[in-house]
Design a protein around this motif. Structure first.
Motif, mmCIF file in Angstrom:
data_model
loop_
_atom_site.group_PDB
_atom_site.id
_atom_site.type_symbol
_atom_site.label_atom_id
_atom_site.label_comp_id
_atom_site.label_asym_id
_atom_site.label_seq_id
_atom_site.Cartn_x
_atom_site.Cartn_y
_atom_site.Cartn_z
ATOM 1 N N CYS A 29 0.829 -1.222 0.000
ATOM 2 C CA CYS A 29 0.000 0.000 0.000
ATOM 3 C C CYS A 29 0.857 1.264 0.000
ATOM 4 C CB CYS A 29 -0.891 0.043 1.241
ATOM 5 S SG CYS A 29 -2.234 -1.093 1.249
ATOM 6 N N LEU A 30 1.960 1.221 0.730
ATOM 7 C CA LEU A 30 2.780 2.406 0.930
ATOM 8 C C LEU A 30 3.796 2.641 -0.190
ATOM 9 C CD1 LEU A 30 3.450 2.042 4.759
ATOM 10 C CD2 LEU A 30 1.778 3.535 3.633
ATOM 11 N N ALA A 31 4.109 1.606 -0.951
ATOM 12 C CA ALA A 31 5.132 1.709 -2.002
ATOM 13 C C ALA A 31 4.892 2.875 -2.959
ATOM 14 C CB ALA A 31 5.253 0.392 -2.760
ATOM 15 N N PRO A 32 3.663 3.094 -3.441
ATOM 16 C CA PRO A 32 3.456 4.220 -4.359
ATOM 17 C C PRO A 32 3.755 5.592 -3.747
ATOM 18 C CG PRO A 32 1.576 2.720 -4.427
ATOM 19 C CD PRO A 32 2.443 2.296 -3.283
ATOM 20 N N PHE A 33 3.775 5.657 -2.417
ATOM 21 C CA PHE A 33 4.032 6.919 -1.724
ATOM 22 C C PHE A 33 5.511 7.065 -1.358
ATOM 23 C CE2 PHE A 33 -0.350 5.673 -0.871
ATOM 24 C CZ PHE A 33 -1.040 6.795 -1.303
ATOM 25 N N GLY A 34 6.298 6.031 -1.642
ATOM 26 C CA GLY A 34 7.737 6.078 -1.356
ATOM 27 C C GLY A 34 8.058 6.118 0.120
ATOM 28 N N ILE A 35 7.280 5.410 0.896
ATOM 29 C CA ILE A 35 7.461 5.427 2.345
ATOM 30 C C ILE A 35 7.432 3.994 2.878
ATOM 31 C CG2 ILE A 35 5.014 5.730 2.888
ATOM 32 C CD1 ILE A 35 5.888 7.777 4.970
ATOM 33 N N THR A 36 8.230 3.731 3.898
ATOM 34 C CA THR A 36 8.266 2.396 4.498
ATOM 35 C C THR A 36 7.232 2.295 5.619
ATOM 36 O OG1 THR A 36 9.881 2.950 6.214
ATOM 37 C CG2 THR A 36 10.761 2.255 4.045
#
Length: 150
Positions: A29-36
């Motif tokens: 879910c977070l990958a598109p936002f560039g956050i871990t």
């Protein structure tokens, strides 16, 4: 004689296995936002609790201070967190989210909420309440056992 258990029957194994699946799902879910997931958790805690020392954040996240410091450095570089010297203790830093982080969190929230609904699909509210109560008791028991002299 002690009863022999298969590894998969231990509470810790089941919780760990489930946590890994949940983490992978959240990472997606977070990958598109560039956050871990760790950065997301840190931002959420800072958004909810407000500015605090790095040490307090590490305690809240139940992570080592060095791990949190590395994660915060990346968030500072992205303009999502500010880090300023603590006026009460020159060795400490105060961290807090920026307006950009708040905007990003509001963008991420519906995506994570949809995933939460998928994860909880087919589980009644009553069962979730019992599940959370049982998890809290397991955590309390594990903490007490870790702190005992046995």
């Amino acid at each position: 004689m002690v009863e022999k258990h298969r590894h998969r029957e231990f509470i810790g194994y089941q919780v760990y296995s489930t946590q890994r699946s949940l983490a992978r799902s959240l990472e997606q879910c977070l990958a598109p936002f560039g956050i871990t997931t760790g950065q997301y958790n840190a931002l959420n805690q800072l958004e909810e609790h407000g500015a605090m020392t790095q040490k307090s954040l590490a305690e809240l996240l139940k992570k080592e201070q060095a791990t949190v410091a590395r994660s915060l450095e990346r968030l500072v570089q992205r303009g999502l967190v500010t880090r300023t010297p603590d006026p009460k203790d020159r060795r400490a830093n105060i961290v807090e989210v920026t307006a950009e982080a708040s905007r990003l969190l509001s963008e991420i929230e519906p995506v994570v909420a949809r995933r939460q609904q998928q994860v909880a699909e087919g589980i009644s509210e009553e069962d979730l309440d019992v599940f959370f109560d049982v998890l809290a008791q397991v955590e309390a028991n594990a903490t007490r056992a870790a702190n005992s002299d046995d």
